[in-house]
Motif scaffolding. Structure first.
Motif, PDB file in Angstrom:
ATOM      1  N   THR A  76       0.536   3.151   8.613  1.00 39.30           N
ATOM      2  CA  THR A  76       0.096   2.564   9.886  1.00 39.30           C
ATOM      3  C   THR A  76      -1.389   2.802  10.163  1.00 39.30           C
ATOM      4  OG1 THR A  76       0.730   4.596  11.069  1.00 39.30           O
ATOM      5  CG2 THR A  76       2.390   2.846  10.895  1.00 39.30           C
ATOM      6  N   TYR A  77      -2.132   3.245   9.141  1.00 35.08           N
ATOM      7  CA  TYR A  77      -3.518   3.649   9.377  1.00 35.08           C
ATOM      8  C   TYR A  77      -4.551   2.656   8.841  1.00 35.08           C
ATOM      9  CZ  TYR A  77      -0.979   7.996  10.115  1.00 35.08           C
ATOM     10  OH  TYR A  77      -0.091   8.934  10.548  1.00 35.08           O
ATOM     11  N   GLY A  78      -4.106   1.535   8.300  1.00 32.31           N
ATOM     12  CA  GLY A  78      -5.034   0.504   7.873  1.00 32.31           C
ATOM     13  C   GLY A  78      -5.443   0.628   6.410  1.00 32.31           C
ATOM     14  N   GLU A  79      -5.924  -0.480   5.867  1.00 32.87           N
ATOM     15  CA  GLU A  79      -6.332  -0.544   4.461  1.00 32.87           C
ATOM     16  C   GLU A  79      -7.497   0.396   4.125  1.00 32.87           C
ATOM     17  OE1 GLU A  79      -6.745  -1.447   0.529  1.00 32.87           O
ATOM     18  OE2 GLU A  79      -5.093  -2.085   1.815  1.00 32.87           O
ATOM     19  N   PRO A  80      -8.581   0.452   4.934  1.00 33.57           N
ATOM     20  CA  PRO A  80      -9.706   1.337   4.572  1.00 33.57           C
ATOM     21  C   PRO A  80      -9.303   2.796   4.423  1.00 33.57           C
ATOM     22  CG  PRO A  80     -10.378  -0.198   6.290  1.00 33.57           C
ATOM     23  CD  PRO A  80      -8.897  -0.341   6.149  1.00 33.57           C
ATOM     24  N   LEU A  81      -8.474   3.302   5.330  1.00 28.33           N
ATOM     25  CA  LEU A  81      -8.077   4.705   5.254  1.00 28.33           C
ATOM     26  C   LEU A  81      -7.143   4.946   4.062  1.00 28.33           C
ATOM     27  CD1 LEU A  81      -8.916   7.077   6.963  1.00 28.33           C
ATOM     28  CD2 LEU A  81      -6.828   6.843   8.297  1.00 28.33           C
ATOM     29  N   CYS A  82      -6.365   3.949   3.703  1.00 30.61           N
ATOM     30  CA  CYS A  82      -5.516   4.058   2.519  1.00 30.61           C
ATOM     31  C   CYS A  82      -6.384   4.192   1.268  1.00 30.61           C
ATOM     32  CB  CYS A  82      -4.611   2.839   2.406  1.00 30.61           C
ATOM     33  SG  CYS A  82      -3.569   2.820   0.916  1.00 30.61           S
ATOM     34  N   ILE A  87       5.698  -5.377   3.147  1.00 26.17           N
ATOM     35  CA  ILE A  87       6.983  -5.701   2.509  1.00 26.17           C
ATOM     36  C   ILE A  87       7.898  -6.392   3.515  1.00 26.17           C
ATOM     37  CG2 ILE A  87       8.930  -4.761   1.231  1.00 26.17           C
ATOM     38  CD1 ILE A  87       6.292  -4.366  -0.152  1.00 26.17           C
ATOM     39  N   LYS A  88       8.599  -7.408   3.048  1.00 23.88           N
ATOM     40  CA  LYS A  88       9.511  -8.143   3.922  1.00 23.88           C
ATOM     41  C   LYS A  88      10.781  -7.327   4.190  1.00 23.88           C
ATOM     42  CE  LYS A  88      11.776 -12.639   4.459  1.00 23.88           C
ATOM     43  NZ  LYS A  88      11.946 -13.991   3.885  1.00 23.88           N
ATOM     44  N   ASP A  89      11.365  -6.745   3.122  1.00 23.04           N
ATOM     45  CA  ASP A  89      12.563  -5.914   3.267  1.00 23.04           C
ATOM     46  C   ASP A  89      12.463  -4.725   2.313  1.00 23.04           C
ATOM     47  OD1 ASP A  89      15.087  -4.944   3.920  1.00 23.04           O
ATOM     48  OD2 ASP A  89      16.038  -6.139   2.324  1.00 23.04           O
ATOM     49  N   PRO A  90      12.300  -3.504   2.859  1.00 19.54           N
ATOM     50  CA  PRO A  90      12.299  -3.143   4.284  1.00 19.54           C
ATOM     51  C   PRO A  90      10.989  -3.564   4.963  1.00 19.54           C
ATOM     52  CG  PRO A  90      11.807  -1.218   2.949  1.00 19.54           C
ATOM     53  CD  PRO A  90      12.137  -2.310   1.987  1.00 19.54           C
ATOM     54  N   ASN A  91      11.027  -3.660   6.257  1.00 15.44           N
ATOM     55  CA  ASN A  91       9.886  -4.145   7.032  1.00 15.44           C
ATOM     56  C   ASN A  91       8.858  -3.019   7.210  1.00 15.44           C
ATOM     57  OD1 ASN A  91       8.240  -5.742   8.636  1.00 15.44           O
ATOM     58  ND2 ASN A  91       9.379  -5.302  10.519  1.00 15.44           N
ATOM     59  N   ILE A  92       8.104  -2.747   6.134  1.00 16.67           N
ATOM     60  CA  ILE A  92       7.120  -1.661   6.148  1.00 16.67           C
ATOM     61  C   ILE A  92       5.847  -2.113   5.443  1.00 16.67           C
ATOM     62  CG2 ILE A  92       8.843   0.190   6.206  1.00 16.67           C
ATOM     63  CD1 ILE A  92       8.455   0.484   3.178  1.00 16.67           C
ATOM     64  N   THR A  93       4.783  -1.318   5.611  1.00 12.54           N
ATOM     65  CA  THR A  93       3.534  -1.529   4.886  1.00 12.54           C
ATOM     66  C   THR A  93       3.312  -0.324   3.978  1.00 12.54           C
ATOM     67  OG1 THR A  93       2.557  -2.806   6.700  1.00 12.54           O
ATOM     68  CG2 THR A  93       1.041  -1.837   5.093  1.00 12.54           C
ATOM     69  N   THR A  94       3.328  -0.547   2.676  1.00 17.60           N
ATOM     70  CA  THR A  94       3.181   0.542   1.721  1.00 17.60           C
ATOM     71  C   THR A  94       1.704   0.770   1.397  1.00 17.60           C
ATOM     72  OG1 THR A  94       3.417  -0.958  -0.171  1.00 17.60           O
ATOM     73  CG2 THR A  94       5.421   0.083   0.699  1.00 17.60           C
ATOM     74  N   CYS A  95       1.401   1.983   0.940  1.00 17.23           N
ATOM     75  CA  CYS A  95       0.033   2.350   0.535  1.00 17.23           C
ATOM     76  C   CYS A  95       0.069   2.857  -0.900  1.00 17.23           C
ATOM     77  CB  CYS A  95      -0.527   3.431   1.472  1.00 17.23           C
ATOM     78  SG  CYS A  95      -2.136   4.102   0.968  1.00 17.23           S
ATOM     79  N   HIS A  96      -0.483   2.098  -1.810  1.00 17.38           N
ATOM     80  CA  HIS A  96      -0.585   2.476  -3.220  1.00 17.38           C
ATOM     81  C   HIS A  96       0.799   2.676  -3.846  1.00 17.38           C
ATOM     82  CE1 HIS A  96      -2.888   3.651  -6.706  1.00 17.38           C
ATOM     83  NE2 HIS A  96      -2.246   4.803  -6.818  1.00 17.38           N
ATOM     84  N   ASP A  97       1.745   1.866  -3.427  1.00 18.85           N
ATOM     85  CA  ASP A  97       3.097   1.972  -3.971  1.00 18.85           C
ATOM     86  C   ASP A  97       3.545   0.696  -4.669  1.00 18.85           C
ATOM     87  OD1 ASP A  97       3.862   4.581  -3.582  1.00 18.85           O
ATOM     88  OD2 ASP A  97       4.602   4.264  -1.554  1.00 18.85           O
ATOM     89  N   VAL A  98       3.289  -0.454  -4.070  1.00 20.52           N
ATOM     90  CA  VAL A  98       3.764  -1.729  -4.610  1.00 20.52           C
ATOM     91  C   VAL A  98       2.592  -2.512  -5.184  1.00 20.52           C
ATOM     92  CG1 VAL A  98       4.835  -3.935  -4.057  1.00 20.52           C
ATOM     93  CG2 VAL A  98       5.723  -1.829  -3.038  1.00 20.52           C
ATOM     94  N   ASN A  99       2.777  -3.037  -6.395  1.00 20.11           N
ATOM     95  CA  ASN A  99       1.766  -3.879  -7.046  1.00 20.11           C
ATOM     96  C   ASN A  99       2.155  -5.349  -6.884  1.00 20.11           C
ATOM     97  OD1 ASN A  99       0.056  -1.802  -8.814  1.00 20.11           O
ATOM     98  ND2 ASN A  99       2.213  -1.219  -8.933  1.00 20.11           N
ATOM     99  N   VAL A 100       1.283  -6.118  -6.271  1.00 20.03           N
ATOM    100  CA  VAL A 100       1.558  -7.541  -6.048  1.00 20.03           C
ATOM    101  C   VAL A 100       1.161  -8.332  -7.287  1.00 20.03           C
ATOM    102  CG1 VAL A 100       1.095  -9.551  -4.614  1.00 20.03           C
ATOM    103  CG2 VAL A 100       1.170  -7.274  -3.581  1.00 20.03           C
ATOM    104  N   ILE A 101       2.120  -9.064  -7.860  1.00 21.15           N
ATOM    105  CA  ILE A 101       1.883  -9.895  -9.034  1.00 21.15           C
ATOM    106  C   ILE A 101       1.792 -11.352  -8.581  1.00 21.15           C
ATOM    107  CG2 ILE A 101       2.736 -10.602 -11.291  1.00 21.15           C
ATOM    108  CD1 ILE A 101       1.919  -7.669 -11.105  1.00 21.15           C
ATOM    109  N   GLN A 102       0.661 -11.972  -8.830  1.00 21.95           N
ATOM    110  CA  GLN A 102       0.464 -13.356  -8.392  1.00 21.95           C
ATOM    111  C   GLN A 102       1.192 -14.355  -9.288  1.00 21.95           C
ATOM    112  OE1 GLN A 102      -1.018 -13.955  -5.563  1.00 21.95           O
ATOM    113  NE2 GLN A 102      -1.742 -11.842  -5.231  1.00 21.95           N
ATOM    114  N   LEU A 117     -12.147  -1.458  -4.770  1.00 20.64           N
ATOM    115  CA  LEU A 117     -12.397  -2.872  -5.034  1.00 20.64           C
ATOM    116  C   LEU A 117     -11.146  -3.741  -4.953  1.00 20.64           C
ATOM    117  CD1 LEU A 117     -14.940  -2.567  -7.997  1.00 20.64           C
ATOM    118  CD2 LEU A 117     -15.404  -2.751  -5.541  1.00 20.64           C
ATOM    119  N   TYR A 118      -9.983  -3.130  -4.738  1.00 19.60           N
ATOM    120  CA  TYR A 118      -8.767  -3.933  -4.579  1.00 19.60           C
ATOM    121  C   TYR A 118      -7.895  -3.295  -3.502  1.00 19.60           C
ATOM    122  CZ  TYR A 118      -6.395  -0.428  -7.516  1.00 19.60           C
ATOM    123  OH  TYR A 118      -5.884   0.743  -8.025  1.00 19.60           O
TER     124      TYR A 118
END
Length: 377
Positions: A115-121, A191-206, A184-185
């Motif tokens: 819950t602390y935002g991308e820069p702090l992550c 995440i849709k399910d569960p409804n959370i925002t992860t930090c350095h846990d999930v890698n998004v594959i385009q 730089l990234y």
């Protein structure tokens, strides 16, 4: 099949994936869908109970231990030498990491919801890996310095603080420079399910058919750091300690050398435990993890991977034991600090006892005037 699985490739949607790979939700591009195994792991006791417990221990032990170490090196150690300079910088690296640990604790206790935002992550991730690689490099410097002091006791180079300061500046500059790619990234993922925002846990594959472009930057970063900043110092440390034991082994008849040998063996054991527990599993798994992600392999044991990263933070608790076994001055200063003895009091006691003679009959120190004092100070 759940509603999210329809957006995932067959290899991911069958429930076997453990790579924490996410794909952008076509219905809402601001969210990412993950497979059931990933969702379950994010809700599991491993990430919401075990990890925060370890980080709480790291914070509770690492903060006072490294804070005291820096206090001793800065204010209690009058005669600075290269080893104390390296140890002070190692303690500083640990302290800079430990102060960010409460954010990790809060993150995991909150169900892996950042819950602390991308820069702090990004800052927290940078300090996490910066601490690990700083620790490896400074331990390598300490190992080489330890060997040099024993092998060349009469060399003036062993007391050259300018070289030590220069090496420390170079290490800090190198680590800060190599941490740049981590900024730089993006590290946060909604995440849709569960409804959370992860930090350095999930890698998004385009693109599921070509995953490498999505993980190119972290892949090159961790391969480079694993081979150059982990493997090379490991070799240096092993060579330094083998040579150190060889030098001490050649002078076994000397009681001083025998004492130094025992101390060196204990030090090697502490460093070995630190590397086996903290650095070897985490760096190996970092290389394996991103190598598998690069090839689109999802089933890569993410639970073990994230556990090794958590255990890597334990080096902030183990490093103070290295100071304790490397420096006799450090041990004495810690004891005097815990007993609330000022530097002036310690100096007066040293001068007082240096002017006394020890009496075997009374088992006490006797001054020139015949006054007897106990040796239990």
């Amino acid at each position: 099949m759940d509603s999210c699985s329809c957006f995932l490739p067959p290899s991911i949607s069958n429930g076997r994936g453990r790579g924490f790979i996410g794909f952008v939700d076509p219905a809402n591009t601001n969210q990412v869908v993950v497979d059931k195994a990933t969702s379950d792991t994010l809700k599991s006791d491993l990430t919401t109970v075990f990890l925060p417990i370890v980080y709480i221990v790291v914070f509770a032990v690492g903060l006072p231990a490294n804070g005291m170490a820096i206090w001793v090196f800065l204010f209690r150690t009058k005669k600075k030498h290269p080893s104390s300079i390296y140890m002070a910088n190692l303690a500083l690296a640990d302290l800079l990491f430990v102060i960010w640990v409460p954010l990790k604790i809060s993150y995991h206790l909150n169900g892996n919801d950042w819950t602390y935002g991308e820069p702090l992550c990004k800052v927290m991730v940078s300090f996490f890996y910066g601490n690990m690689y700083c620790s490896i490099l400074f331990i390598a410097c300490l190992s080489v310095q330890r060997y040099w002091v024993v092998a060349h006791p009469l060399s003036q180079q062993r007391k050259n603080n300018k070289v030590a300061v220069g090496v420390c500046v170079a290490v800090w500059a190198f680590v800060w420079l190599t941490s740049t790619p981590l900024y730089l990234y993006d590290h946060t993922v909604r995440i849709k399910d569960p409804n959370i925002t992860t930090c350095h846990d999930v890698n998004v594959i385009q693109d599921a058919l070509d995953p490498f472009p999505s993980v190119r930057l972290p892949y090159y970063y961790f391969i480079f750091m694993g081979l150059v900043v982990f493997l090379v110092p490991c070799v240096v440390i092993v060579v330094a300690y083998v040579l150190l034991l060889g030098v001490l082994g050649n002078s076994m008849g000397d009681s001083t050398a025998s004492k130094n040998r025992r101390r060196a063996v204990v030090l090697i054991a502490v460093v070995l435990v630190t590397f086996v527990v903290c650095f070897v599993p985490s760096n190996v798994m970092l290389v394996v993890h991103y190598s598998l992600l690069k090839d689109g392999v999802a089933d890569n044991g993410y639970g073990f991977y994230v556990s090794t990263l958590c255990l890597a933070s334990l080096n902030s608790c183990l490093d103070p034991f290295i100071y304790y076994f490397v420096s006799e001055d450090f041990r004495n200063h810690v004891k005097n600090t815990l007993r609330c003895r000022s530097s002036r009091t310690v100096e007066r006691m040293r001068v007082s006892f240096s002017s006394m003679k020890y009496s075997k009959r009374s088992k006490s120190f006797v001054s020139d005037g015949g006054t007897t004092q106990s040796s239990s100070c």
